[in-house]
Design a protein around this motif. Structure first.
Motif, mmCIF file in Angstrom:
data_model
loop_
_atom_site.group_PDB
_atom_site.id
_atom_site.type_symbol
_atom_site.label_atom_id
_atom_site.label_comp_id
_atom_site.label_asym_id
_atom_site.label_seq_id
_atom_site.Cartn_x
_atom_site.Cartn_y
_atom_site.Cartn_z
ATOM 1 N N HIS A 242 0.825 -1.202 0.000
ATOM 2 C CA HIS A 242 0.000 0.000 0.000
ATOM 3 C C HIS A 242 0.865 1.261 0.000
ATOM 4 C CE1 HIS A 242 -3.781 -2.075 0.343
ATOM 5 N NE2 HIS A 242 -3.358 -2.753 1.390
ATOM 6 N N ASP B 14 -6.300 -0.744 6.593
ATOM 7 C CA ASP B 14 -7.301 -0.949 7.636
ATOM 8 C C ASP B 14 -8.552 -1.595 7.055
ATOM 9 O OD1 ASP B 14 -8.437 -0.576 10.274
ATOM 10 O OD2 ASP B 14 -9.528 1.160 9.492
ATOM 11 N N ARG B 15 -9.079 -1.011 5.982
ATOM 12 C CA ARG B 15 -10.305 -1.537 5.367
ATOM 13 C C ARG B 15 -10.056 -2.881 4.693
ATOM 14 N NH1 ARG B 15 -10.477 3.318 7.900
ATOM 15 N NH2 ARG B 15 -12.524 4.321 7.698
ATOM 16 N N GLU B 16 -8.899 -3.036 4.077
ATOM 17 C CA GLU B 16 -8.589 -4.313 3.433
ATOM 18 C C GLU B 16 -8.583 -5.445 4.455
ATOM 19 O OE1 GLU B 16 -5.065 -5.920 0.542
ATOM 20 O OE2 GLU B 16 -4.450 -5.224 2.522
ATOM 21 N N THR C 179 -6.184 2.488 3.853
ATOM 22 C CA THR C 179 -6.518 1.440 2.886
ATOM 23 C C THR C 179 -6.272 0.059 3.476
ATOM 24 O OG1 THR C 179 -5.892 2.934 1.087
ATOM 25 C CG2 THR C 179 -6.091 0.606 0.551
ATOM 26 N N MET D 157 -2.816 7.570 4.045
ATOM 27 C CA MET D 157 -3.674 6.932 3.053
ATOM 28 C C MET D 157 -3.419 5.427 3.008
ATOM 29 S SD MET D 157 -3.950 7.586 -1.068
ATOM 30 C CE MET D 157 -4.642 9.229 -0.874
ATOM 31 N N ALA D 158 -2.150 5.036 3.040
ATOM 32 C CA ALA D 158 -1.801 3.616 3.000
ATOM 33 C C ALA D 158 -2.371 2.876 4.207
ATOM 34 C CB ALA D 158 -0.284 3.445 2.939
#
Length: 387
Positions: free
Chosen positions: A75, A94-96, A92, A88-89
């Motif tokens: 990420h 976290d949700r993944e 992302t 941002m990484a």
């Protein structure tokens, strides 16, 4: 490290599900009050709950606990020399991870200098601080310091950061061609030859530099890292163990976990010594090791595999319990929930039982295991289902 803030007490009831407890699978419900599981069983229903969730057609599992996942690297740097903002990484990732059912994540951060792979000790420190200071992440994020002991600067950086609040696990690794994961030097060169980040000439230089380091130096560095981790009360692991005798030395030095044992004999010795054995879920789901080493399925059959981790693919952690290993489902689920929790002292989670932390996921098992909902610390944080 989660987004949980002060909140009013709310009661949720998940009913009509197949509940996977540490011992068995039952048809029934789970009640969550605030951040705690307050009831489990076939008689649990949502008659007086504030929010009722119908889990028909779903398995209800504890939130998965990943002790070793390095997906954050992808990420941060999705392409060579292309850096994404750290916040941002993390968002992302976290949700993944929630989409893969992982509610407690140990980011395996490489304390190593290999800029072409997007790894530097400076970045490792930056990531550790970012996770430590994050306030908007939904899952519980922690740091697993992976110290490359072939580099003195990596050892110093790991020792510098191991006492930080976000760090809950430390592992020692020595990626030396001809040993461990890279035992097959020809395969190692072939990997570099096809890499878009390295050249074969760089592989040759890598081999020359790392094979020049004596085992005495390697062991001294390992002992320094383990000693510091023990002083800070941090769980320690060794990485890519290939020799039963070396596992004995590491166990006597205080290592708690054997990650990715290379051979069955090594995994057996680690188990005999009381170490927790950890291997990659992708190895089980794919049907073999990327490097031709010990297969997770073989270790399971021999009774010497305690924990499966995401490694480089979070979705494999969710899929792994649904791979048929001739064991009860509860035992398969424990490898990605209760067992990793116990290995790092998180006895408040990883199990669906009264009094446990309310980290739960609802999983549709077919056609491929998919998370429909996730709760972290009693809060609904993820939903992906048709309305």
């Amino acid at each position: 490290m989660t987004a949980q803030q002060q909140r009013a007490t709310e009661t949720y009831c998940i009913e009509n599900g197949r509940i996977v407890t540490p011992q068995t699978v039952i048809d029934g419900g789970v009640r969550l009050t605030d951040s705690v599981i307050t009831a489990v069983g076939p008689e649990v229903a949502g008659t007086d709950a504030e929010t009722v969730v119908d889990a028909a057609g779903h398995h209800v599992l504890p939130g998965l606990i990943d002790l070793h996942g390095d997906g954050i690297e992808g990420h941060l740097q999705p392409r060579n020399n292309t850096r994404i903002d750290t916040a941002m990484a993390l968002g992302t990732a976290d949700r993944e991870n929630l989409a893969a059912g992982i509610t407690t994540k140990y980011h395996a951060i490489a304390f190593e200098n290999d800029p072409d792979e997007g790894r530097t000790t400076e970045l490792a420190g930056e990531l550790t601080a970012a996770i430590e200071n994050a306030s908007s992440l939904l899952a519980d994020h922690r740091i697993h310091v992976r110290c490359e002991v072939t580099q003195e600067e990596a050892v110093e950086a790991a020792i510098r950061d191991v006492g930080r609040e976000a760090v809950d696990m430390v592992s020692v690794m020595s990626h030396i061609p001809g040993k461990g994961q890279f035992e097959d030097v020809a395969a190692f060169k072939s990997y570099y030859k096809t890499s878009d980040r390295h050249t074969l000439a760089e592989a040759e230089e890598f081999i020359e530099k790392r094979t020049a380091i004596s085992m005495e130096t390697i062991r001294t560095r390992i002992d320094r890292v383990i000693e510091q981790a023990q002083q800070d009360g941090i769980v320690t692991a060794s990485h890519d163990d290939e020799d039963p005798n070396e596992v004995e030395r590491l166990a006597s030095a205080g290592v708690d976990i054997s990650e990715y044992p290379i051979t069955l004999e090594t995994a057996k010795r680690a188990t005999e010594l009381g170490l927790t054995t950890v291997m990659g879920a992708p190895n089980l789901v794919r049907g073999g090791s990327q490097w031709g080493n010990l297969e997770s399925a073989t270790a399971i059959e021999a009774g010497v595999l305690d924990v499966l981790c995401a490694d480089y693919h979070p979705q494999s952690m969710l899929a792994a319990p649904f791979v048929d290993t001739d064991e009860p489902l509860a035992a398969r689920v424990a490898r990605v929930t209760k067992n990793p929790a116990d290995a790092v002292g998180l006895t408040d989670r990883g199990r669906i039982e009264t009094g446990a932390r309310a980290d739960l996921i609802l999983v549709e098992p077919e056609p491929t295991p998919t998370v429909s909902r996730a709760f972290v610390d009693g809060e609904p944080v993820y939903r992906a289902e048709a309305q």
